[in-house]
Every structure is written in structure tokens, then in C-alpha cells.
Design a protein around this motif. Structure first.
Motif, short mmCIF file in Angstrom:
data_model
loop_
_atom_site.label_atom_id
_atom_site.label_comp_id
_atom_site.label_asym_id
_atom_site.label_seq_id
_atom_site.Cartn_x
_atom_site.Cartn_y
_atom_site.Cartn_z
N MET A 1 0.81 -1.22 0.00
CA MET A 1 0.00 0.00 0.00
C MET A 1 0.84 1.28 0.00
N LEU A 2 2.17 1.15 -0.07
CA LEU A 2 3.04 2.32 -0.09
C LEU A 2 2.95 3.02 -1.44
N SER A 3 3.19 4.32 -1.47
CA SER A 3 3.10 5.07 -2.71
C SER A 3 4.25 4.72 -3.64
N TYR A 4 4.06 5.01 -4.92
CA TYR A 4 5.10 4.74 -5.91
C TYR A 4 6.38 5.50 -5.57
N THR A 5 6.25 6.77 -5.23
CA THR A 5 7.43 7.59 -4.94
C THR A 5 8.20 7.03 -3.77
N TYR A 6 7.50 6.58 -2.74
CA TYR A 6 8.18 6.03 -1.56
C TYR A 6 8.91 4.73 -1.91
N VAL A 7 8.26 3.87 -2.68
CA VAL A 7 8.86 2.60 -3.07
C VAL A 7 10.10 2.85 -3.92
N LYS A 8 9.98 3.76 -4.89
CA LYS A 8 11.11 4.06 -5.76
C LYS A 8 12.28 4.63 -4.96
N THR A 9 12.00 5.56 -4.05
CA THR A 9 13.06 6.15 -3.23
C THR A 9 13.71 5.10 -2.35
N ALA A 10 12.92 4.21 -1.75
CA ALA A 10 13.48 3.16 -0.90
C ALA A 10 14.38 2.23 -1.70
N LEU A 11 13.96 1.86 -2.91
CA LEU A 11 14.78 1.00 -3.76
C LEU A 11 16.07 1.71 -4.19
N GLN A 12 15.98 3.02 -4.45
CA GLN A 12 17.17 3.77 -4.84
C GLN A 12 18.15 3.89 -3.68
N ARG A 13 17.64 4.15 -2.49
CA ARG A 13 18.52 4.27 -1.32
C ARG A 13 19.18 2.94 -0.97
N ALA A 14 18.49 1.85 -1.29
CA ALA A 14 19.07 0.53 -1.03
C ALA A 14 20.04 0.11 -2.14
N GLY A 15 20.15 0.94 -3.19
CA GLY A 15 21.06 0.65 -4.28
C GLY A 15 20.53 -0.36 -5.28
N LEU A 16 19.22 -0.59 -5.27
CA LEU A 16 18.62 -1.57 -6.17
C LEU A 16 18.14 -0.96 -7.48
N LEU A 17 17.91 0.35 -7.49
CA LEU A 17 17.51 1.06 -8.71
C LEU A 17 18.47 2.21 -8.94
N PRO A 18 18.71 2.57 -10.21
CA PRO A 18 19.55 3.75 -10.46
C PRO A 18 18.82 5.02 -10.03
N THR A 19 19.58 6.03 -9.63
CA THR A 19 18.96 7.27 -9.14
C THR A 19 18.60 8.21 -10.27
N HIS A 20 19.06 7.96 -11.48
CA HIS A 20 18.72 8.82 -12.60
C HIS A 20 18.11 7.99 -13.72
#
Length: 179
Positions: free
Chosen positions: A94-113
Motif C-alpha cells: 500500500m506504499l506510494s510509488y514515490t516512496y517505493v522508488k526512493t526506498a529502492l534507490q537508497r538501497a542501491g537496487l535502482l539507479p537514481t537517474h
């Protein structure tokens, strides 16, 4: 200056309440509330009352860990938006898209750009004449002598040599769009 110093100067009349609000960088109403709290509670009334308390809107730690684990276990390589859609639909996240994306980026699982340059990237032309021919039709008022009539210019260009292979002006032709 600290907030306490500014409020004390405003209370003594050294500066106005409007000037105090400008110095602190907040609204005059906020300064009046601090004044009331200082008069009734004392110095402790000027302290941030939220200090030490977590935000009431923060996401549960267990839920964030579950999302990160889902991505690591089953969805490595998915982009953020696609993963979020699947996580909502299949796993009840139920988390928002922005929160999920930011969490994945901070964990190093998604690129930040975002990967740039894919949309209009130039490709090398084909090496042999006739291997790839570009066809195009352009509907326009081509002739100034008859401006009320639309004509379609149909053109074929070779990709390797950029040579014009065919061009024809067709009266009233419509460009076909596949359905």
C-alpha cells in the motif's frame, strides 16, 4: 540570533512582531504563538515539541523491509514503476510509488537517474544500397497556384546513400493508418 533572542527583543519593543517574523523566516502568527507559549510556559515553550518523536506518517519498517525483500528475491531488473504496479496488485503493498522508488534507490537496487538518450539515439545507416528504404507521405497544400487543394507527397529514400529513389505528388490521397 536564536528564536528566543528574537522573541525577547520583540516582547521588549526593540523590534516589531512583523520584523521578528521576517528575521526568523516564518509567519507573524507563528511568532505570536511562540510569544504566548513563552509567556505561559517559559523557555521550554520555544522548544520544538516534536523533537524525539517519529513522524506519524512514516511507513512501517517491516513493510519497507518486505518491499525490498520482494524486489531482491523476485523482481530484480524491473524498473520502479512496473515493480510498484505488480507489488500493489499481487502482494498488497500500500506504499506510494514515490516512496517505493526512493526506498529502492537508497538501497542501491535502482539507479537514481533515468536512462537518457534512448528516444532519439542515432543509429548507423545500413551498409548496402536498397537494404532499407524509408517511405513517407506528407499531406499538405503543396501548390501555391491551387491553395485550396491538399496533395500528398509520397517519397522513398535509401538509408545507406540517402538517395531519393521515388517521389510522387498524389491528389487527395489519404495516409493509411493501421488499426
Amino acid at each position: 540570533m536564536t528564536i528566543r533572542e528574537v522573541v525577547l527583543r520583540a516582547m521588549s519593543g526593540e523590534i516589531s512582531w512583523i520584523q521578528a517574523a521576517e528575521i526568523i523566516g516564518c509567519a507573524p502568527r507563528t511568532v505570536r504563538r511562540w510569544r504566548w507559549r513563552y509567556e505561559h510556559i517559559g523557555y521550554d515553550g520555544l522548544l520544538d515539541r516534536r523533537r524525539g518523536r517519529p513522524s506519524p506518517r512514516r511507513a512501517p519498517f517491516a513493510e519497507v523491509q518486505r518491499v525490498l525483500q520482494l524486489y531482491r528475491a523476485h523482481y530484480v531488473g524491473f524498473n520502479g514503476r512496473h515493480f510498484h504496479q505488480i507489488a500493489r496488485r499481487a502482494h498488497g503493498v500500500m506504499l506510494s510509488y514515490t516512496y517505493v522508488k526512493t526506498a529502492l534507490q537508497r538501497a542501491g537496487l535502482l539507479p537514481t537517474h533515468r536512462a537518457r538518450g534512448r528516444h532519439r539515439r542515432r543509429r548507423d545507416p545500413r551498409p548496402c544500397f536498397g537494404e532499407l528504404v524509408h517511405l513517407d507521405g506528407s499531406r499538405h497544400r503543396w501548390l501555391n497556384l491551387v491553395p485550396e487543394r491538399l496533395q500528398t507527397l509520397i517519397v522513398a529514400v535509401d538509408d545507406a546513400t540517402k538517395r531519393l529513389l521515388y517521389a510522387q505528388l498524389v491528389e487527395g490521397a489519404r495516409v493509411w493508418v493501421p488499426s
